[in-house]
Design an enzyme around this catalytic site. Structure first.
Site, mmCIF file in Angstrom:
data_model
loop_
_atom_site.group_PDB
_atom_site.id
_atom_site.type_symbol
_atom_site.label_atom_id
_atom_site.label_comp_id
_atom_site.label_asym_id
_atom_site.label_seq_id
_atom_site.Cartn_x
_atom_site.Cartn_y
_atom_site.Cartn_z
ATOM 1 N N THR A 125 0.680 -1.586 0.009
ATOM 2 C CA THR A 125 -0.127 0.208 -0.063
ATOM 3 C C THR A 125 1.153 1.586 0.295
ATOM 4 O O THR A 125 1.025 1.643 0.829
ATOM 5 C CB THR A 125 -0.341 -0.434 1.244
ATOM 6 O OG1 THR A 125 -1.961 -1.304 0.937
ATOM 7 C CG2 THR A 125 -1.824 1.563 1.074
ATOM 8 N N ARG A 177 -8.137 -9.725 3.585
ATOM 9 C CA ARG A 177 -8.132 -9.443 5.394
ATOM 10 C C ARG A 177 -7.365 -10.538 5.889
ATOM 11 O O ARG A 177 -7.666 -11.669 5.557
ATOM 12 C CB ARG A 177 -9.204 -9.671 5.606
ATOM 13 C CG ARG A 177 -10.108 -8.697 5.177
ATOM 14 C CD ARG A 177 -11.340 -8.963 5.187
ATOM 15 N NE ARG A 177 -11.980 -10.233 4.790
ATOM 16 C CZ ARG A 177 -12.917 -10.984 4.455
ATOM 17 N NH1 ARG A 177 -14.016 -10.568 5.342
ATOM 18 N NH2 ARG A 177 -13.613 -11.833 3.732
ATOM 19 N N ASN A 206 -9.636 2.273 2.188
ATOM 20 C CA ASN A 206 -9.483 2.061 3.850
ATOM 21 C C ASN A 206 -10.080 3.035 4.738
ATOM 22 O O ASN A 206 -10.821 2.406 6.095
ATOM 23 C CB ASN A 206 -8.278 1.477 3.889
ATOM 24 C CG ASN A 206 -7.646 0.005 4.412
ATOM 25 O OD1 ASN A 206 -8.510 -0.503 3.408
ATOM 26 N ND2 ASN A 206 -5.765 0.299 3.842
ATOM 27 N N LEU A 237 -20.297 -2.265 10.942
ATOM 28 C CA LEU A 237 -21.606 -2.085 11.896
ATOM 29 C C LEU A 237 -21.096 -2.370 12.729
ATOM 30 O O LEU A 237 -22.079 -2.845 13.328
ATOM 31 C CB LEU A 237 -23.009 -2.252 10.802
ATOM 32 C CG LEU A 237 -22.928 -0.731 9.854
ATOM 33 C CD1 LEU A 237 -24.289 -0.737 9.257
ATOM 34 C CD2 LEU A 237 -22.038 1.165 10.433
ATOM 35 N N GLY A 251 -7.996 -1.932 14.931
ATOM 36 C CA GLY A 251 -6.341 -1.201 15.411
ATOM 37 C C GLY A 251 -6.053 -2.019 13.973
ATOM 38 O O GLY A 251 -6.648 -2.157 12.413
ATOM 39 N N CYS A 301 -3.239 -2.096 8.992
ATOM 40 C CA CYS A 301 -3.491 -1.242 7.502
ATOM 41 C C CYS A 301 -3.818 0.119 8.077
ATOM 42 O O CYS A 301 -3.766 1.077 7.724
ATOM 43 C CB CYS A 301 -3.946 -1.602 6.502
ATOM 44 S SG CYS A 301 -3.276 -2.889 6.205
ATOM 45 N N LYS A 345 -7.955 -8.487 15.844
ATOM 46 C CA LYS A 345 -9.399 -9.336 14.863
ATOM 47 C C LYS A 345 -8.602 -11.100 14.947
ATOM 48 O O LYS A 345 -7.576 -10.828 15.580
ATOM 49 C CB LYS A 345 -9.429 -8.990 13.852
ATOM 50 C CG LYS A 345 -8.428 -9.305 12.739
ATOM 51 C CD LYS A 345 -9.132 -9.017 11.467
ATOM 52 C CE LYS A 345 -8.766 -8.955 10.024
ATOM 53 N NZ LYS A 345 -9.456 -8.855 9.098
HETATM 54 P P1 NAD Z 1 4.903 -7.774 6.957
HETATM 55 O O1 NAD Z 1 6.033 -7.054 7.441
HETATM 56 O O2 NAD Z 1 3.766 -9.010 6.800
HETATM 57 O O3 NAD Z 1 6.213 -8.576 5.452
HETATM 58 C C1 NAD Z 1 6.862 -7.861 5.027
HETATM 59 C C2 NAD Z 1 8.132 -8.776 4.426
HETATM 60 O O4 NAD Z 1 9.139 -7.579 3.319
HETATM 61 C C3 NAD Z 1 9.052 -8.557 5.625
HETATM 62 O O5 NAD Z 1 8.754 -9.846 5.764
HETATM 63 C C4 NAD Z 1 10.164 -8.012 5.478
HETATM 64 O O6 NAD Z 1 11.300 -8.147 6.185
HETATM 65 C C5 NAD Z 1 10.104 -7.982 3.767
HETATM 66 N N1 NAD Z 1 10.986 -7.507 3.382
HETATM 67 C C6 NAD Z 1 11.164 -6.000 3.747
HETATM 68 N N2 NAD Z 1 12.590 -5.446 2.606
HETATM 69 C C7 NAD Z 1 12.519 -6.164 1.503
HETATM 70 C C8 NAD Z 1 13.617 -6.643 1.034
HETATM 71 N N3 NAD Z 1 14.545 -5.518 0.488
HETATM 72 N N4 NAD Z 1 13.717 -7.591 0.477
HETATM 73 C C9 NAD Z 1 13.521 -8.152 1.033
HETATM 74 N N5 NAD Z 1 12.216 -8.501 1.593
HETATM 75 C C10 NAD Z 1 12.235 -7.703 2.344
HETATM 76 O O7 NAD Z 1 4.164 -6.991 5.583
HETATM 77 P P2 NAD Z 1 2.451 -6.368 4.832
HETATM 78 O O8 NAD Z 1 1.852 -6.624 6.678
HETATM 79 O O9 NAD Z 1 2.517 -8.367 4.362
HETATM 80 O O10 NAD Z 1 2.025 -5.676 4.681
HETATM 81 C C11 NAD Z 1 2.845 -5.574 3.184
HETATM 82 C C12 NAD Z 1 2.276 -4.383 2.747
HETATM 83 O O11 NAD Z 1 0.799 -4.799 2.028
HETATM 84 C C13 NAD Z 1 1.755 -3.050 3.014
HETATM 85 O O12 NAD Z 1 1.833 -2.192 2.457
HETATM 86 C C14 NAD Z 1 0.127 -3.180 3.783
HETATM 87 O O13 NAD Z 1 0.565 -2.087 4.320
HETATM 88 C C15 NAD Z 1 0.298 -4.133 2.352
HETATM 89 N N6 NAD Z 1 -1.136 -4.406 2.520
HETATM 90 C C16 NAD Z 1 -1.297 -5.520 3.966
HETATM 91 C C17 NAD Z 1 -2.389 -6.087 4.364
HETATM 92 C C18 NAD Z 1 -2.309 -6.690 5.417
HETATM 93 O O14 NAD Z 1 -3.920 -7.488 5.533
HETATM 94 N N7 NAD Z 1 -0.878 -7.065 6.321
HETATM 95 C C19 NAD Z 1 -3.496 -6.209 2.874
HETATM 96 C C20 NAD Z 1 -3.553 -5.538 2.439
HETATM 97 C C21 NAD Z 1 -2.280 -4.789 2.115
#
Ligand code: NAD
Length: 436
Positions: free
Chosen positions: A122, A153, A210, A252, A259, A262, A323
């Site tokens: 994101t 999610r 979001n 709702l 929390g 995201c 959650k």
């Molecule tokens: P996360 O922290 O679980 O995973 C990110 C991973 O990237 C980590 O394991 C980290 O070690 C790795 N990383 C960072 N830099 C790196 C690099 N240069 N090379 C290799 N690996 C690297 O994050 P997440 O929850 O999966 O979220 C990732 C993105 O997706 C965010 O932007 C988040 O906003 C978005 N997003 C998350 C969700 C969710 O529910 N978690 C849903 C939709 C979108």
């Protein structure tokens, strides 16, 4: 198609496992060597229902593998997803894009042939432009940069990825769009709507979605407060408005405030984008403020339920993750509630089915137990914070027998008041005033 996914977290791992399940050839990269070693041993670094068997099946089918070697993964790929974290920048709330830009630089340095680079993280509007600039500056091979925000999610991530409400693709170039259509072909054959927009628009769609959902939650939470003040029942109000097709019943459910990994950071980052563009988003500003206040207010609600005097009391929190069905503790309401209780001199105990390991460093003074009944031992009040299935059907007599006091604060409105009262508990819900 051969895909590399940079960042093997909640999004990267689920996306990689699902793409491989569609028949693509996927390699997931992470710089965390411990994570990759665990995955190589088929140990999941996160808790997500169904993920272990999905990963095992595709690893066995040789469609999915893991590495710390970004260059080798990138060298073989036709499409490269960036799925690294974009947390709030310390202090100012802007999205911290350093992981995205670092990944872009590393990808660019390793490119050997034409490739589509897809931002799944994101990211604020304009990030794709900067990724493109970085890649063009460093790479010799041609590359097209696409935005493809993710809407899954946690807790239902596989189902969401495989049956999305929509797929959003922000592409500036027909070739890149074709590659994306090919990647998602198995899904839109299942009739998942595929929306192709400009790259900037796609980036904005994710934040607008979001922020809208955060607004819906915050709206019903304020209506819950009003119900408590004037004598209404928020559950009935939510049903009464949610049955209106223009409003819809989802999001709702009154509770302790949103929390997670995201909504808090994405609403803040959107406000920063709006501020920088001199186009303020006053509704989102209010949502952020109201939600922040609400989480700590839940601590005060518990203290009030115990008669207003907290010092020396013991409170048990049931459910700590933000959650159910995830071990993710990022920005969980439980953290603010514990803070408020501890500040007031309360000793806190807790239980979570899957989040204990992640909760421990964030809640260092909380005694974490292995089951809800042990956690309730000697408590003046028990607070239901996260509605895990195992916490939806507690034996309230057994719970009451372990407690010292008799207060049950049900922040998810799970238990009928009568059932709690039959067990000798004083039930306090959200937006459901006391009968007298
Ligand atoms: P996360 O922290 O679980 O995973 C990110 C991973 O990237 C980590 O394991 C980290 O070690 C790795 N990383 C960072 N830099 C790196 C690099 N240069 N090379 C290799 N690996 C690297 O994050 P997440 O929850 O999966 O979220 C990732 C993105 O997706 C965010 O932007 C988040 O906003 C978005 N997003 C998350 C969700 C969710 O529910 N978690 C849903 C939709 C979108």
């Amino acid at each position: 198609m051969r895909i590399a996914i940079i960042g093997t977290g909640y999004v990267g791992l689920v996306s990689g496992a699902c793409f491989s399940d569609f028949g693509h050839d996927v390699i997931c990269v992470d710089k965390d060597a411990g994570k990759i070693a665990a995955l190589d041993d088929n140990v999941m670094p996160i808790f997500e229902p169904g993920l272990d068997s999905l990963v095992a099946r595709n690893v066995a089918g040789r469609r999915l593998s893991f590495t710390t070697d970004l260059a080798s993964a990138v060298g073989q790929a036709e499409a490269i997803f960036i799925a690294v974290g974009t947390p709030s920048r310390r202090g100012d709330g802007h999205a911290d894009l350093s992981y995205v830009y670092d990944a872009a630089r590393e990808i660019a340095a390793a490119l050997v042939g034409p490739v589509v680079i897809v931002t799944k993280s994101t990211v604020p509007v304009g990030t794709g432009d900067e990724v493109e600039r970085i890649v063009r500056e460093i790479a010799e091979a041609p590359a097209w940069v696409v935005s493809n925000p993710e809407f899954l999610r946690e807790g239902a991530a596989i189902e969401d990825f495989k049956h999305p409400d929509r797929i959003v693709i922000g592409a500036e170039d027909p070739h890149a769009e074709d590659v994306m259509r090919e990647l998602y072909r198995p899904l839109y054959l299942n009739k998942a709507p595929l929306l192709v927009t400009s790259r900037r628009t796609a980036e904005l769609i994710k934040y607008a979605a979001n922020a809208f959902l955060a607004t819906k939650i915050t709206f019903i939470n304020e209506i819950a407060d009003l119900c408590e003040a004037v004598g209404g029942d928020v559950q009935d109000v939510a049903r009464g408005i949610g049955l209106d097709g223009r409003i819809g019943a989802k999001f709702l459910h009154a509770g302790p405030g949103y929390g997670g990994s995201c909504f808090p950071k994405d609403t803040l980052a959107l406000l920063k984008t709006a501020e920088d563009a001199a186009a303020p988003l006053r509704i989102v500003e209010a949502v952020v403020k109201v939600n922040d206040t609400r989480k700590r207010a839940m601590g005060r609600k518990v203290i009030q339920a115990m008669g207003g005097d907290a010092r020396g009391k013991t409170v048990t929190l049931l459910g700590l993750t933000f959650k159910p069905n995830t071990d993710d503790m990022r920005d969980a309401p439980s953290i603010a509630i514990v803070q408020a209780l501890e500040d007031a001199g309360v000793t806190v105990r807790g239980y979570d089915p899957e989040g204990t390991e992640q909760a421990r460093p964030l809640l260092p003074n909380v005694t974490l137990l292995d089951n809800p009944y042990d956690a309730a031992e000697g408590a003046d009040a028990v607070v239901l914070v996260t509605e895990w299935d195992v916490l939806r059907a507690l034996d309230l007599d057994r719970l009451a027998a372990r407690m010292k006091g008799s207060v049950l604060v049900d922040l998810r409105n799970i238990y009928p008041r009568e059932e709690a009262e039959e067990a000798g508990l004083q039930w306090h819900g959200v937006g459901r005033p006391d009968p007298n």
